[in-house]
Design an enzyme around this catalytic site. Sequence first.
Site, short mmCIF file in Angstrom:
data_model
loop_
_atom_site.label_atom_id
_atom_site.label_comp_id
_atom_site.label_asym_id
_atom_site.label_seq_id
_atom_site.Cartn_x
_atom_site.Cartn_y
_atom_site.Cartn_z
N GLU A 275 0.83 -1.21 0.00
CA GLU A 275 0.00 0.00 0.00
C GLU A 275 0.87 1.26 0.00
OE1 GLU A 275 -3.16 -0.08 -0.47
OE2 GLU A 275 -3.26 -2.27 -0.36
N ASP A 356 3.88 -3.90 -5.72
CA ASP A 356 4.52 -5.14 -5.27
C ASP A 356 6.04 -5.00 -5.29
OD1 ASP A 356 2.13 -6.42 -4.84
OD2 ASP A 356 2.14 -7.53 -6.73
#
Length: 426
Positions: A275, A356
Amino acid sequence: MNPYLIFILIVLVGGYLLNLVVSFLEIRSLQPELPTEFRDVYDKEKYRRSQSYTKVTTRFSLIQDAVTLMLTLVFILADGFNMVDLLARSVGWGAISTGLLFTGMLLFFSFLLGLPFSLYSTFVIEERFGFNKTTAKTFVLDLLKGVVLAIIIGGPLLAAVLWFFEITGHMAWAFCWLAVTLFTFVLQFLAPVLIMPLFNKFTPLEDGVLKEGITAYAAQQDFAIQGIYTMDGSKRSTRLNAFFTGFGRFRRIVFFDTLIEKLQPQEIIAVLAHEMGHFKHKHIQKMMGISILQTGLLFFILSLFLGNEQLFAAFGMEHISVYAGLVFFGFLYAPISMLLSIFFHIYSRRNEYQADTWALNTTADQGEGLINGLKKLCVHNLSNLTPHPLNVFLHYSHPPVLQRIEAIRRVAQEKEAAPCQAGAKI
């Protein structure tokens, strides 16, 4: 026959047929063999349940779409919009108040249509697969709160849009665009502190290893936060989730209590790092910017059709009005909306890979914490591990989990090989 009516019928039926094909392909793409990557976290029975869940929810969605399509077609062809308009006008209010009443009645009919499906999905399907924790009381209160918020927030916004189109002439679309944009920004600040607490309880994360790890990581990334909270997601479902919310000093990190229960601290920090990657790459701001541009496009095109007599004739309307034009334009805009959503999904999937990679580069475990966290999220949420590519292309905002894991491992290998290659050059 009216050309607008023909176009709208083609859009409605064509959209359903496309979903039918995609759903058929989705079910056909289910693989009975458990992927090797998940054999350490998935047993065969749980994997079978995940595939059963995909089949049940896909077929249920098709039934709901079929019923909705049938009733929508009947409503259009029977001049149902005109009946509602005449009923709203019979009250004798002004144009804006009549528009609010007209829209409210349509939303109420839509609510009644969707209610049985919502009840069945929540208390039968979700219950059957062990997700549902919603009580009848919570379900009813959520509905009531949603209605009140729609009236308090949506009502004035719709009234402003109607007022601009009634008063400000050919530049009304620009005023509406500005008003909706400002409203969106204000809502981003209000939601975490005023709206979301109406539905869930937010509790500061308790002191301990997890909080210390999150605080240390946030400090390492120079990320100022107003607080770290847990949310009582288990009040409604056993699903796992986490998210950032708010801007500036209102910014919060929120974890579902179910997530904290199921994931290890290093896995939760890896999810947080993902996030954080969205924040550092400014994905949220970029998506908001694109969304704002899309809103401007929508209002501009809308302004070209609001007074179109043939469009109103397609729905059997006796009177031309701004408020009805807003509704009818939604049918015309559907194909554009679908094309734009495909672009948004492509862009969003790209962002997920970037986030990611950020998580991999800013944590010390070569991405294993994120991979393990993703696996557990999929297992506990009964996610489909092998979605059909067409469904992914049309509807997925995130890449399929197996592709994400493969990409994480590939980046980790490249990162590990890079120092060796640099040393060889020396």
